[in-house]
Design a protein around this motif. Structure first.
Motif, PDB file in Angstrom:
ATOM      1  N   ALA A 109       0.938  -1.089   0.247  1.00 11.88           N
ATOM      2  CA  ALA A 109       0.391  -0.219  -0.076  1.00 11.88           C
ATOM      3  C   ALA A 109       1.127   1.585  -0.103  1.00 11.88           C
ATOM      4  O   ALA A 109       2.360   1.458   0.939  1.00 11.88           O
ATOM      5  CB  ALA A 109      -0.915   0.129   1.527  1.00 11.88           C
ATOM      6  N   ASN A 110       0.927   2.022  -0.629  1.00 12.89           N
ATOM      7  CA  ASN A 110       1.685   3.254  -0.352  1.00 12.89           C
ATOM      8  C   ASN A 110       1.056   4.459  -0.498  1.00 12.89           C
ATOM      9  O   ASN A 110       1.269   5.547  -0.658  1.00 12.89           O
ATOM     10  CB  ASN A 110       1.948   3.715  -2.761  1.00 12.89           C
ATOM     11  CG  ASN A 110       0.382   4.213  -2.785  1.00 12.89           C
ATOM     12  OD1 ASN A 110      -0.254   3.819  -2.642  1.00 12.89           O
ATOM     13  ND2 ASN A 110       0.596   4.835  -4.405  1.00 12.89           N
ATOM     14  N   SER A 111       0.092   4.409   0.298  1.00 13.16           N
ATOM     15  CA  SER A 111      -0.689   5.627   0.893  1.00 13.16           C
ATOM     16  C   SER A 111      -0.406   5.509   2.837  1.00 13.16           C
ATOM     17  O   SER A 111      -0.303   4.458   3.594  1.00 13.16           O
ATOM     18  CB  SER A 111      -2.256   5.499   0.373  1.00 13.16           C
ATOM     19  OG  SER A 111      -3.178   6.461   1.786  1.00 13.16           O
ATOM     20  N   VAL A 126      -3.124   5.829   4.560  1.00 13.12           N
ATOM     21  CA  VAL A 126      -4.064   5.537   5.359  1.00 13.12           C
ATOM     22  C   VAL A 126      -3.824   4.343   4.910  1.00 13.12           C
ATOM     23  O   VAL A 126      -3.418   3.504   4.247  1.00 13.12           O
ATOM     24  CB  VAL A 126      -5.012   6.375   3.957  1.00 13.12           C
ATOM     25  CG1 VAL A 126      -6.812   5.748   4.701  1.00 13.12           C
ATOM     26  CG2 VAL A 126      -4.930   7.397   3.823  1.00 13.12           C
ATOM     27  N   LEU A 171      -5.145   0.165   4.461  1.00 14.22           N
ATOM     28  CA  LEU A 171      -6.271  -0.185   3.108  1.00 14.22           C
ATOM     29  C   LEU A 171      -7.031  -1.281   3.578  1.00 14.22           C
ATOM     30  O   LEU A 171      -7.294  -2.211   2.613  1.00 14.22           O
ATOM     31  CB  LEU A 171      -5.535  -0.028   2.238  1.00 14.22           C
ATOM     32  CG  LEU A 171      -4.910   1.192   1.554  1.00 14.22           C
ATOM     33  CD1 LEU A 171      -4.089   1.277   0.686  1.00 14.22           C
ATOM     34  CD2 LEU A 171      -5.549   2.294   1.310  1.00 14.22           C
ATOM     35  N   ALA A 172      -6.594  -1.368   5.286  1.00 15.32           N
ATOM     36  CA  ALA A 172      -7.003  -3.175   5.699  1.00 15.32           C
ATOM     37  C   ALA A 172      -8.349  -2.633   5.436  1.00 15.32           C
ATOM     38  O   ALA A 172      -8.403  -1.799   6.561  1.00 15.32           O
ATOM     39  CB  ALA A 172      -6.398  -3.548   5.948  1.00 15.32           C
ATOM     40  N   ALA A 173      -8.850  -3.839   6.195  1.00 12.36           N
ATOM     41  CA  ALA A 173     -10.089  -3.503   6.445  1.00 12.36           C
ATOM     42  C   ALA A 173     -10.060  -3.423   8.464  1.00 12.36           C
ATOM     43  O   ALA A 173      -9.083  -2.698   8.698  1.00 12.36           O
ATOM     44  CB  ALA A 173     -10.267  -5.367   7.002  1.00 12.36           C
ATOM     45  N   PRO A 174     -10.888  -2.202   8.570  1.00 12.86           N
ATOM     46  CA  PRO A 174     -11.197  -1.659   9.912  1.00 12.86           C
ATOM     47  C   PRO A 174     -10.928  -2.389  11.376  1.00 12.86           C
ATOM     48  O   PRO A 174     -11.925  -3.580  10.829  1.00 12.86           O
ATOM     49  CB  PRO A 174     -11.709   0.060   9.707  1.00 12.86           C
ATOM     50  CG  PRO A 174     -12.867  -1.166   8.861  1.00 12.86           C
ATOM     51  CD  PRO A 174     -12.077  -1.674   7.928  1.00 12.86           C
TER      52      PRO A 174
END
Lengths: 51, 569
Positions: A2-4, A6, A8-11
């Motif tokens: 993931a390049n952000s 944020v 990106l996986a399930a919360p």
């Protein structure tokens, strides 16, 4: 991967800024799924009673 | 239809479209055009999601399905509450946190450009191919029974929806969907009340249920484990959960509806509204069909409801045999009326032996009636594009409802077609603009350029939809091909999202090739002699995509490109 910055996986829990901790989402989901279970039970009774 | 019906029909459709354009006349930015002003409350979200899913076929054909096969179709919605809870917990917070325009932007952020393109391309392929069906399916039925020209019906309804969707964008879709669903519910409830009032006075609720049950119309839940039976509790609970997850979680036409909510809370409540009310709504529509079945036990029904096709067949030849079939059918119906009158009287008098005999006689006569209907269906052109059960509800409306209400019901069918089509056009345009045009073709243009491009893409997809609807009749089995494409491609896209959410170690290359392998497997399964119900493809496609992703996870990830969409946190 993931390049952000944020997540990106399930919360895990709900940490989003516009969530309302007083709402009780667990209760709401339980009511929704309970209503669904009641519908299945009702339709099963309907199927059995008038077959 | 008389002048009053036409005034109600045209006034309702054009009035709603004009209101949507007027309310959204000041939308000037790309963000408000694609996502709205972000003020939509939970009821607006809920109704918009509901209106997007429920096309005209839902209201036109589902009562016919209830008439023919009973309540069993309701099981396909058993997966919906579970799927919507999963989406509210997992998918929705991520979409909102990333502040995405499309679901496929997530794939680009999480994996890489090729995986984003794969997700967007599959969406554009299946929705683009199916773009005309949302207009064509109701137009073919309504133009047939109303005597309208099919091409004029398609072009007029297509231009209305393209007009207000292109001018007003996402908010126009949301606003008009609220009015459209109000018209739909008003029409369906009025039809149900009038249908109930036209049943014989001596028939109690208990009699009605017993009679429908006698002919197996109340078999709502089937607990069979057979993979070949299309609608069972298990295929509904497991297969349909994945179908609904794919549709609501990764299909842009739905994602765009609920990410436009005023807050995460409003969007979630909108989804929960559907989780609670969708099963009762489908139950109500199917029950309308069951009531129609009971109604036609006491009123003369045609042997074939599509009277235009039937009269055409009469004119084509073999008239004597078909008229004999009509006479035999009418006699069987009269016999059935007598059987049922005897049964009701025996039931009310508490004479159980006479009741049993009358029920047995009614079962025999019903088998004859079904056989006559089957012969009639075989006599009419086998290549016809619609099922005769599609014409059951519209035949009742035209023959038994008062003028004014007929116009309202026809307006309801068009409203349903337009509301679903508008959401599709909006989503197709957004995906083409954001995931293809801005990402690959013209990445550094001014916002006003993308706004104009979005409007042009609405018009482009609208023209494709109208052309598809006009020429679909010329291509055999095209509708069936589109339905197959949808059911075998969307579960693999869901698999990509599942890997993204739950398997953080799996990279873009593994996910991409895992999805391709899973797609090949699902297509091979479809082509194999195993006749598995299509609902199971959703579970198989998604799980095999995840499994291949895990097996391939050691493949190096591809660096995802930076995206111009800024996250909110």
């Amino acid at each position: 991967m993931a390049n952000s910055n944020v997540n990106l996986a399930a919360p895990v829990g709900d940490a989003s800024p516009d969530s309302d901790p007083t709402v009780g989402w667990g209760t709401i989901y339980a009511i929704v799924l309970g209503t669904f279970a009641l519908w299945v039970a009702l339709l099963t009774v309907l199927s059995r009673a008038f077959s | 239809m008389n002048a009053l019906d036409y005034v109600v029909l045209v006034g309702t459709i054009l009035g709603i479209a004009s209101y949507g354009i007027w309310r959204t006349r000041d939308r000037r930015s790309l963000h408000t055009y694609l996502k709205g002003e972000g003020r939509t409350r939970w009821l607006g979200i809920g109704l918009s999601v509901m209106a997007t899913q429920a096309s005209a076929v839902t209201f036109l054909s589902t009562p016919g399905q209830g008439f023919k096969d009973g309540l069993g179709f309701v099981q396909i919605y058993f997966g919906m509450p579970i799927a919507l809870v999963i989406i509210a917990v997992v998918f929705l917070p991520i979409y909102r946190r990333l502040n995405v325009y499309t679901a496929y932007e997530y794939l680009g952020r999480r994996f890489d450009s090729k995986t984003r393109l794969l997700g967007a391309a599959i969406f554009l392929l299946q929705r683009g191919l199916g773009a005309g069906i949302t207009i064509y399916a109701p137009a073919i039925v309504l133009s047939t029974v109303m005597g309208w020209r099919l091409d004029v019906t398609i072009i007029c309804s297509g231009l209305v929806v393209v007009g207000y969707t292109a001018l007003g964008g996402s908010d126009a879709v949301n606003i008009t969907q609220k009015q459209q669903i109000a018209v739909i519910f008003a029409g369906m409830i009025a039809a149900a009340v009038l249908l109930w009032s036209k049943l014989p006075a001596e028939l109690t609720l208990s009699d009605t249920l017993t009679l429908a049950g006698q002919f197996h119309k109340l078999q709502a839940v089937n607990y069979s484990f057979s993979l070949k039976e299309r609608y069972t509790f298990w295929s509904g609970l497991l297969g349909a959960t994945f179908l609904m997850l794919a549709y609501f979680g990764s299909d842009q036409s739905q994602v765009q509806r609920y990410i436009s909510g005023a807050s995460l809370r409003e969007s979630r409540l909108g989804l929960m509204f559907n989780a609670v009310f969708k099963i009762p709504m489908q139950f109500f529509i199917l029950s309308l069909g069951v009531l129609l079945f009971v109604f036609y036990q006491f009123h003369q029904a045609p042997v074939y409801f599509n009277q235009v096709a039937w009269n055409h067949q009469l004119a084509q030849g073999d008239r004597a045999r078909l008229e004999e079939l009509e006479t035999s059918f009418a006699a069987a119906q009269e016999q059935q009326r007598q059987n049922l009158q005897t049964w009701i009287e025996a039931r009310h008098q508490g004479n159980s032996q006479a009741e049993t005999e009358a029920r047995a006689a009614a079962a025999v006569t019903q088998a004859q009636i079904d056989a006559f209907r089957q012969q009639a269906a075989e006599a009419v052109d086998a290549k016809k594009k619609t099922s005769d059960s599609d014409y059951v509800f519209i035949t009742f409306i035209l023959n038994y409802l008062p003028h004014g209400l007929i116009g309202l019901l026809i307006a309801a069918f068009f409203a349903a077609a337009l509301s679903a089509k508008a959401a599709e056009l909006n989503a197709l345009s957004t995906t083409t603009t954001i995931d293809i045009y801005r990402h690959f073709i013209s990445p550094d243009a001014h916002e006003s350029h993308y706004l104009l491009a979005s409007k042009c893409f609405v018009v482009m997809w609208g023209i494709i939809a109208i052309l598809f609807a006009l020429f679909v009749a010329l291509v055999e089995n095209l509708i069936q091909a589109v339905n197959i494409v949808t059911s075998i491609f969307s579960p693999v896209v869901l698999g990509l999202f599942m890997i993204g959410f739950f398997l953080p170690r799996v990279g873009g290359t593994a996910a991409f090739f895992g999805a391709l392998l899973a797609q090949v497997l699902v297509i091979a399964l479809y082509c194999s002699p195993l006749s598995i119900s299509y609902l199971w493809y959703n579970l198989i496609g998604c799980l095999t995509c995840v499994m291949f992703g895990i097996l391939l996870y050691q493949l190096p990830p591809t660096a995802a490109p930076a995206t111009s969409v800024a996250p909110t946190e």
